[in-house]
Design a protein around this motif. Structure first.
Motif, PDB file in Angstrom:
ATOM      1  N   ARG A 214       0.855  -1.192   0.000  1.00 11.05           N
ATOM      2  CA  ARG A 214       0.000   0.000   0.000  1.00 11.05           C
ATOM      3  C   ARG A 214       0.886   1.236   0.000  1.00 11.05           C
ATOM      4  O   ARG A 214       1.316   1.719   1.042  1.00 11.05           O
ATOM      5  N   GLY A 215       1.159   1.727  -1.204  1.00  6.84           N
ATOM      6  CA  GLY A 215       2.135   2.789  -1.368  1.00  6.84           C
ATOM      7  C   GLY A 215       1.808   4.072  -0.647  1.00  6.84           C
ATOM      8  O   GLY A 215       2.710   4.784  -0.187  1.00  6.84           O
ATOM      9  N   GLN A 216       0.509   4.405  -0.511  1.00 10.72           N
ATOM     10  CA  GLN A 216       0.157   5.677   0.119  1.00 10.72           C
ATOM     11  C   GLN A 216       0.489   5.701   1.606  1.00 10.72           C
ATOM     12  O   GLN A 216       0.540   6.766   2.216  1.00 10.72           O
ATOM     13  N   LEU A 217       0.699   4.506   2.204  1.00 15.32           N
ATOM     14  CA  LEU A 217       1.096   4.452   3.610  1.00 15.32           C
ATOM     15  C   LEU A 217       2.609   4.524   3.797  1.00 15.32           C
ATOM     16  O   LEU A 217       3.086   4.650   4.925  1.00 15.32           O
ATOM     17  N   LYS A 218       3.344   4.454   2.707  1.00 14.89           N
ATOM     18  CA  LYS A 218       4.804   4.494   2.786  1.00 14.89           C
ATOM     19  C   LYS A 218       5.263   5.947   2.796  1.00 14.89           C
ATOM     20  O   LYS A 218       5.822   6.467   1.840  1.00 14.89           O
ATOM     21  N   THR A 219       5.047   6.585   3.919  1.00 13.61           N
ATOM     22  CA  THR A 219       5.373   7.997   4.069  1.00 13.61           C
ATOM     23  C   THR A 219       6.866   8.182   4.335  1.00 13.61           C
ATOM     24  O   THR A 219       7.585   7.225   4.628  1.00 13.61           O
ATOM     25  N   ALA A 220       7.305   9.425   4.268  1.00 19.08           N
ATOM     26  CA  ALA A 220       8.703   9.723   4.583  1.00 19.08           C
ATOM     27  C   ALA A 220       9.016   9.355   6.028  1.00 19.08           C
ATOM     28  O   ALA A 220      10.102   8.851   6.337  1.00 19.08           O
ATOM     29  N   GLU A 221       8.055   9.584   6.923  1.00 23.23           N
ATOM     30  CA  GLU A 221       8.250   9.229   8.325  1.00 23.23           C
ATOM     31  C   GLU A 221       8.460   7.726   8.467  1.00 23.23           C
ATOM     32  O   GLU A 221       9.366   7.275   9.171  1.00 23.23           O
ATOM     33  N   PHE A 222       7.613   6.949   7.795  1.00 23.14           N
ATOM     34  CA  PHE A 222       7.763   5.494   7.866  1.00 23.14           C
ATOM     35  C   PHE A 222       9.094   5.049   7.283  1.00 23.14           C
ATOM     36  O   PHE A 222       9.791   4.219   7.876  1.00 23.14           O
ATOM     37  N   ARG A 223       9.459   5.565   6.114  1.00 19.64           N
ATOM     38  CA  ARG A 223      10.714   5.150   5.479  1.00 19.64           C
ATOM     39  C   ARG A 223      11.898   5.434   6.388  1.00 19.64           C
ATOM     40  O   ARG A 223      12.804   4.609   6.543  1.00 19.64           O
ATOM     41  N   GLY A 224      11.894   6.619   6.999  1.00 19.99           N
ATOM     42  CA  GLY A 224      12.986   6.960   7.909  1.00 19.99           C
ATOM     43  C   GLY A 224      13.031   6.052   9.113  1.00 19.99           C
ATOM     44  O   GLY A 224      14.104   5.627   9.554  1.00 19.99           O
ATOM     45  N   GLU A 225      11.839   5.728   9.645  1.00 18.62           N
ATOM     46  CA  GLU A 225      11.796   4.868  10.820  1.00 18.62           C
ATOM     47  C   GLU A 225      12.276   3.459  10.498  1.00 18.62           C
ATOM     48  O   GLU A 225      13.060   2.866  11.251  1.00 18.62           O
ATOM     49  N   LEU A 226      11.807   2.901   9.378  1.00 23.66           N
ATOM     50  CA  LEU A 226      12.232   1.557   8.992  1.00 23.66           C
ATOM     51  C   LEU A 226      13.744   1.511   8.770  1.00 23.66           C
ATOM     52  O   LEU A 226      14.424   0.580   9.238  1.00 23.66           O
TER      53      LEU A 226
END
Length: 355
Positions: free
Chosen positions: A96-108
């Motif tokens: 679900r691409g719309q949930l892949k936010t910058a915040e999420f990417r940084g956290e992962l």
């Protein structure tokens, strides 16, 4: 005002790989202030906890149906292996691409980077093997899988680990934490199976199996997943619970639960003769044995010791006896209705569920 580059995925990939000095040499136009601002933003994501997976968690460390993936807020999963033992080759599979936010990417990125440090379980294969042996929970399978759940304020990372050579060593399923927890809390109600008149026949935990026996004797087994209180996934198909009841009745099939909380087999004594018999989950009746005994107390002692060696509790033994005698749909065939001594729990008023 100094602006961080936390939202620039290309730079952040190098940020995690390179030392500060190497990064600033590679990106000569990035100032030390910008690097420090990015590091401050990145380290906001460091607050996470690691805990062993529960049995319920394990269900969500594999690919799910579209319906369950949407309800649980699945973002995607990371698959990785250690190569020759200390490398880390990874692939991202998006749901679900719309949930892949910058915040999420940084956290992962931060979590994986932190767990890759020396001593942590993603550092190398040997460290993962030690972590699995000492701290993780092994799955109830024969594939050598273990599990750990990493939680942050907003996300949950369900990490299925396998330290063996020649396989993917990590599957990390990434979820919106509130969505996943809400769905799992609802799933604790279990999956209802009813007749076409909406009368409840039995209930099973999420992920358990059922067996449908057709008039010609064909036996079909299906794993079932909780969708909501009125829908379930049976095998690969989604049904309203009343729709599924009508299908079972139209096929004149017998439907029973195959509870994972029950053993495949156990020992019991026959009520009238005290003979020692074997009971099999999902089967009516018993199989007599030729185990010798002198009287009823000795037969009961032999059965108790045999069940203990098999890891069968007293509650499970009583539930197996009830299922073999009265049918596997009855409440007495569920071990959760007995205490640790195998005594039936006091009945509580069950109001059931409204339509």
């Amino acid at each position: 005002m100094t602006v961080s580059f936390i939202d620039d995925s290309e730079k952040m990939a190098d940020f995690w790989k390179l030392s500060k000095e190497a990064f600033l040499r590679s990106y000569s136009y990035i100032t030390v202030e910008a690097y420090n601002a990015t590091a401050a933003d990145a380290h906001k994501f460091l607050d996470f906890s690691i805990q062993p997976m529960t049995t319920a968690d394990q269900l969500y460390s594999y690919s799910q149906s579209q319906q369950i993936s949407m309800q649980t807020g699945l973002i995607g999963y990371l698959r990785a292996d250690f190569g020759d033992g200390s490398q880390f080759y990874s692939t991202w599979n998006e749901f679900r691409g719309q949930l892949k936010t910058a915040e999420f990417r940084g956290e992962l990125d931060e979590i994986i980077h932190s767990l890759r440090q020396s001593g942590n379980f993603l550092a190398d294969r040997a460290t993962m093997r030690r972590f699995c042996r000492e701290d993780a929970v092994s799955f109830d399978d024969d594939l050598g899988n273990y599990g750990a759940r990493v939680n942050t304020a907003d996300y949950s990372y369900l990490m299925r680990l396998n330290p063996r050579n020649g396989v993917y060593n990590l599957y990390c399923y990434c979820y919106q934490r509130k969505w996943l927890d809400r769905h799992m809390e609802m799933a604790r109600n279990g999956i209802r199976f009813i007749d076409s008149g909406y009368k409840e026949r039995f209930r099973i935990p999420d992920g358990d199996k059922i067996r449908m026996t057709l008039p010609d004797g064909t036996k079909l087994e299906y794993t079932c997943r909780y969708i909501d209180d009125y829908h379930t996934q049976v095998g690969n198909n989604l049904y309203h619970i009343c729709e599924f009841a009508e299908i079972v009745e139209a096929r004149q099939a017998e439907l029973i639960p195959l509870r994972s909380s029950l053993p495949e087999t156990c020992y019991s004594t026959l009520l009238e003769t005290s003979k020692i018999a074997v009971l099999k989950r999902g089967e009516t009746g018993y199989y007599e044995t030729d185990i010798p005994y002198t009287d009823t107390p000795e037969a009961q002692q032999i059965v108790a010791e045999a069940n203990e060696r098999l890891g069968v509790s007293k509650a499970q033994a009583e539930a197996m006896k009830a299922g073999s005698m009265f049918g596997w749909c009855c409440k007495a065939a569920d071990p959760q209705n007995y205490d640790e001594n195998g005594t039936p729990k006091k009945k509580q008023k069950d109001r059931g569920m409204e339509r």
